[in-house]
Scaffold this active site. Structure first.
Site, short mmCIF file in Angstrom:
data_model
loop_
_atom_site.label_atom_id
_atom_site.label_comp_id
_atom_site.label_asym_id
_atom_site.label_seq_id
_atom_site.Cartn_x
_atom_site.Cartn_y
_atom_site.Cartn_z
N LYS A 13 14.50 14.27 21.86
CA LYS A 13 14.78 15.53 21.15
C LYS A 13 13.73 16.61 21.39
CE LYS A 13 14.72 14.39 16.80
NZ LYS A 13 14.31 13.00 16.82
N ARG A 127 5.18 7.38 25.35
CA ARG A 127 4.65 8.55 24.67
C ARG A 127 3.34 8.21 23.96
NH1 ARG A 127 8.45 11.32 20.31
NH2 ARG A 127 7.79 9.63 18.97
N ARG A 133 -0.08 9.73 19.60
CA ARG A 133 0.36 10.02 18.23
C ARG A 133 0.07 8.83 17.32
NH1 ARG A 133 6.23 12.88 17.66
NH2 ARG A 133 6.31 11.44 15.91
N ARG A 144 10.00 3.61 11.53
CA ARG A 144 10.70 4.88 11.77
C ARG A 144 12.13 4.64 12.24
NH1 ARG A 144 6.94 7.26 15.81
NH2 ARG A 144 8.33 9.04 15.92
P1 AMP Z 1 8.99 13.66 14.24
O1 AMP Z 1 7.97 14.44 15.02
O2 AMP Z 1 10.25 14.44 14.00
O3 AMP Z 1 9.25 12.29 14.82
O4 AMP Z 1 8.37 13.43 12.79
C1 AMP Z 1 7.19 12.68 12.60
C2 AMP Z 1 7.06 12.27 11.13
O5 AMP Z 1 6.99 13.44 10.31
C3 AMP Z 1 8.24 11.48 10.58
O6 AMP Z 1 8.14 10.10 10.85
C4 AMP Z 1 8.12 11.78 9.08
O7 AMP Z 1 7.06 11.05 8.48
C5 AMP Z 1 7.71 13.24 9.09
N1 AMP Z 1 8.90 14.13 9.10
C6 AMP Z 1 9.31 14.97 10.10
N2 AMP Z 1 10.43 15.64 9.76
C7 AMP Z 1 10.74 15.20 8.51
C8 AMP Z 1 11.80 15.50 7.59
N3 AMP Z 1 12.78 16.34 7.92
N4 AMP Z 1 11.78 14.86 6.39
C9 AMP Z 1 10.81 14.00 6.05
N5 AMP Z 1 9.80 13.67 6.86
C10 AMP Z 1 9.76 14.26 8.08
#
Ligand code: AMP
Length: 192
Positions: A13, A127, A133, A144
């Site tokens: 994404k 990654r 990360r 996740r």
């Molecule tokens: P991502 O970069 O989208 O994989 O997000 C990394 C982490 O940020 C996720 O595992 C959540 O802990 C938090 N996070 C990101 N977007 C959201 C969301 N819309 N709602 C809740 N937590 C989020």
């Protein structure tokens, strides 16, 4: 173009959103990036979110919605946006619909990148090596993916029910996937 990109962690994404931003000339709004920036800056919100993110769980709906609203109402998003990482559960889906109705920017389409789970695990391992990360450890990744299956997968079903979902095969090189996404977007919005 007002677009939501859906897909499991590691489905590509973020990479595709960055490419779409250049092609469609609208900002890429990633709630994960907004949260990581808050953590890095050490804001009160960032301090609250840090442990939750490192555990692979979802940050509270209120915190994320507040951050999203602040970002999406900035003038550069007047002409549209690519939303990445939001909505993550059905409550966020409903909150997004209300927010977009309130600001007069209804969603055009949601695109889901479909990638088999065996590939997801490999991609995240790649990654982790490249970006370091903190939430890409095997244990957190497992959590996740579990959260995604339990809470985020129903979001795609919701967009499907209202006739706003396109499912795109996310396997292959980034350019091939990008072309598939462009082809799946409504033509009147891409100028195609
Ligand atoms: P991502 O970069 O989208 O994989 O997000 C990394 C982490 O940020 C996720 O595992 C959540 O802990 C938090 N996070 C990101 N977007 C959201 C969301 N819309 N709602 C809740 N937590 C989020």
């Amino acid at each position: 173009m007002r677009l939501v990109l859906l897909g499991a962690p590691g489905s590509g994404k973020g990479t595709q959103a960055a490419m779409l931003k250049a092609a469609l000339k609208v900002p890429h709004i990633s709630t994960g990036d907004l949260l990581r920036a808050a953590v890095k800056a050490g804001t009160p919100l960032g301090l609250k979110a840090k442990a939750v993110m490192e555990a692979g769980k979802l940050v509270s709906d209120d915190i994320v919605l507040g951050m999203l609203e602040e970002r999406i109402t900035q003038p550069d998003a007047d002409g549209g946006f690519i939303l990445d990482g939001y909505p993550r559960n059905v409550a966020q889906c409903e909150a997004l619909e209300r927010l977009l109705a309130r600001i007069g920017q209804p969603l055009d389409i949601a695109v889901k990148l479909k990638v088999p789970s065996e590939l997801i695990v490999d991609r995240i391992a790649g990654r982790a090596a490249a970006e370091g990360r903190k939430d890409d450890t095997p244990e957190t990744v497992r959590e996740r993916l579990r959260v995604y299956a339990e809470q985020t997968a129903p979001v795609a079903e919701h967009f499907g029910t209202i006739g706003r979902l396109r499912i795109v095969d996310g396997v292959g090189d980034v350019d091939a996937v990008f072309k598939r996404i462009l082809a799946a977007l409504p033509g009147e919005l891409t100028g195609a």
